[in-house]
Write a protein that holds these residues in place. Structure first.
Motif, PDB file in Angstrom:
ATOM      1  N   LEU A   1       0.843  -1.201   0.000  1.00 48.35           N
ATOM      2  CA  LEU A   1       0.000   0.000   0.000  1.00 48.35           C
ATOM      3  C   LEU A   1       0.873   1.243   0.000  1.00 48.35           C
ATOM      4  CD1 LEU A   1      -2.592  -1.264   2.605  1.00 48.35           C
ATOM      5  CD2 LEU A   1      -2.897  -1.100   0.125  1.00 48.35           C
ATOM      6  N   GLU A   2       0.410   2.277  -0.677  1.00 50.52           N
ATOM      7  CA  GLU A   2       1.195   3.504  -0.817  1.00 50.52           C
ATOM      8  C   GLU A   2       0.492   4.689  -0.182  1.00 50.52           C
ATOM      9  OE1 GLU A   2       1.997   4.074  -4.958  1.00 50.52           O
ATOM     10  OE2 GLU A   2       2.863   2.094  -5.202  1.00 50.52           O
ATOM     11  N   ASP A   3       1.290   5.664   0.222  1.00 48.29           N
ATOM     12  CA  ASP A   3       0.791   6.943   0.739  1.00 48.29           C
ATOM     13  C   ASP A   3      -0.229   6.773   1.863  1.00 48.29           C
ATOM     14  OD1 ASP A   3       2.363   8.253  -1.220  1.00 48.29           O
ATOM     15  OD2 ASP A   3       0.774   7.941  -2.686  1.00 48.29           O
ATOM     16  N   VAL A   4       0.092   5.933   2.828  1.00 48.38           N
ATOM     17  CA  VAL A   4      -0.819   5.642   3.933  1.00 48.38           C
ATOM     18  C   VAL A   4      -0.662   6.702   5.021  1.00 48.38           C
ATOM     19  CG1 VAL A   4      -1.463   3.961   5.685  1.00 48.38           C
ATOM     20  CG2 VAL A   4      -0.684   3.183   3.426  1.00 48.38           C
ATOM     21  N   LEU A   5      -1.772   7.323   5.380  1.00 49.19           N
ATOM     22  CA  LEU A   5      -1.782   8.318   6.455  1.00 49.19           C
ATOM     23  C   LEU A   5      -1.962   7.630   7.804  1.00 49.19           C
ATOM     24  CD1 LEU A   5      -4.033  11.018   4.749  1.00 49.19           C
ATOM     25  CD2 LEU A   5      -1.537  10.974   4.930  1.00 49.19           C
ATOM     26  N   PRO A   6      -1.510   8.251   8.896  1.00 45.98           N
ATOM     27  CA  PRO A   6      -1.586   7.621  10.218  1.00 45.98           C
ATOM     28  C   PRO A   6      -3.002   7.235  10.651  1.00 45.98           C
ATOM     29  CG  PRO A   6      -0.179   9.551  10.290  1.00 45.98           C
ATOM     30  CD  PRO A   6      -0.824   9.533   8.930  1.00 45.98           C
ATOM     31  N   ASN A   7      -4.015   7.956  10.222  1.00 49.19           N
ATOM     32  CA  ASN A   7      -5.374   7.658  10.668  1.00 49.19           C
ATOM     33  C   ASN A   7      -6.140   6.749   9.696  1.00 49.19           C
ATOM     34  OD1 ASN A   7      -5.589   9.600   8.679  1.00 49.19           O
ATOM     35  ND2 ASN A   7      -7.333  10.613   9.600  1.00 49.19           N
ATOM     36  N   GLU A   8      -5.466   6.175   8.711  1.00 45.29           N
ATOM     37  CA  GLU A   8      -6.131   5.310   7.742  1.00 45.29           C
ATOM     38  C   GLU A   8      -6.022   3.849   8.153  1.00 45.29           C
ATOM     39  OE1 GLU A   8      -5.850   7.634   3.530  1.00 45.29           O
ATOM     40  OE2 GLU A   8      -4.106   6.457   4.100  1.00 45.29           O
ATOM     41  N   THR A   9      -7.035   3.095   7.781  1.00 44.63           N
ATOM     42  CA  THR A   9      -7.029   1.650   7.962  1.00 44.63           C
ATOM     43  C   THR A   9      -7.608   1.018   6.704  1.00 44.63           C
ATOM     44  OG1 THR A   9      -7.578  -0.146   9.484  1.00 44.63           O
ATOM     45  CG2 THR A   9      -9.310   1.467   9.049  1.00 44.63           C
ATOM     46  N   PHE A  10      -7.476  -0.258   6.564  1.00 44.31           N
ATOM     47  CA  PHE A  10      -7.896  -0.947   5.355  1.00 44.31           C
ATOM     48  C   PHE A  10      -8.738  -2.148   5.722  1.00 44.31           C
ATOM     49  CE2 PHE A  10      -3.923   1.187   4.786  1.00 44.31           C
ATOM     50  CZ  PHE A  10      -4.166   1.959   3.666  1.00 44.31           C
ATOM     51  N   VAL A  11      -9.835  -2.334   4.994  1.00 45.69           N
ATOM     52  CA  VAL A  11     -10.701  -3.478   5.222  1.00 45.69           C
ATOM     53  C   VAL A  11     -10.843  -4.263   3.930  1.00 45.69           C
ATOM     54  CG1 VAL A  11     -11.996  -2.437   7.110  1.00 45.69           C
ATOM     55  CG2 VAL A  11     -12.821  -2.194   4.781  1.00 45.69           C
ATOM     56  N   VAL A  12     -11.078  -5.540   4.080  1.00 43.10           N
ATOM     57  CA  VAL A  12     -11.275  -6.424   2.939  1.00 43.10           C
ATOM     58  C   VAL A  12     -12.762  -6.417   2.601  1.00 43.10           C
ATOM     59  CG1 VAL A  12     -11.042  -8.781   2.111  1.00 43.10           C
ATOM     60  CG2 VAL A  12      -9.324  -7.829   3.666  1.00 43.10           C
ATOM     61  N   VAL A  13     -13.067  -6.114   1.342  1.00 44.92           N
ATOM     62  CA  VAL A  13     -14.458  -6.037   0.883  1.00 44.92           C
ATOM     63  C   VAL A  13     -14.681  -7.106  -0.182  1.00 44.92           C
ATOM     64  CG1 VAL A  13     -16.207  -4.579  -0.162  1.00 44.92           C
ATOM     65  CG2 VAL A  13     -14.459  -3.564   1.298  1.00 44.92           C
ATOM     66  N   PRO A  14     -15.586  -8.045   0.057  1.00 46.97           N
ATOM     67  CA  PRO A  14     -15.864  -9.036  -0.970  1.00 46.97           C
ATOM     68  C   PRO A  14     -16.433  -8.370  -2.225  1.00 46.97           C
ATOM     69  CG  PRO A  14     -16.777  -9.729   1.140  1.00 46.97           C
ATOM     70  CD  PRO A  14     -16.326  -8.308   1.299  1.00 46.97           C
ATOM     71  N   ARG A  15     -15.999  -8.800  -3.377  1.00 49.71           N
ATOM     72  CA  ARG A  15     -16.458  -8.229  -4.644  1.00 49.71           C
ATOM     73  C   ARG A  15     -17.979  -8.271  -4.744  1.00 49.71           C
ATOM     74  NH1 ARG A  15     -14.275  -6.607  -9.120  1.00 49.71           N
ATOM     75  NH2 ARG A  15     -12.234  -7.349  -8.518  1.00 49.71           N
TER      76      ARG A  15
END
Length: 66
Positions: free
Chosen positions: A42-56
């Motif tokens: 992942l690129e350009d990640v800010l400190p307050n960001e998170t990522f979730v897995v989303v089924p298509r």
């Protein structure tokens, strides 16, 4: 702020789920991405960001269409 539930692909009423905010933004409820290899890409990640897995299926079935 009021949310509108768009839909879920969960059978047990948990996640993943899509919500729409009053101003039109989308909130995604899902499992947090924890795979170290994927996170490292992942690129350009800010400190307050998170990522979730989303089924298509969730996105193609319930995401708003403009």
């Amino acid at each position: 702020m009021k949310l509108h539930k768009l839909g879920t692909t969960s059978n047990a009423g948990k996640c993943p789920t899509l919500y729409e905010m009053e101003r039109g933004d989308i909130i995604v409820q899902g499992y947090r991405l924890t795979d170290p290899e994927a996170l490292a890409q992942l690129e350009d990640v800010l400190p307050n960001e998170t990522f979730v897995v989303v089924p298509r299926e969730l996105m193609t079935r319930f995401a708003p269409k403009e």
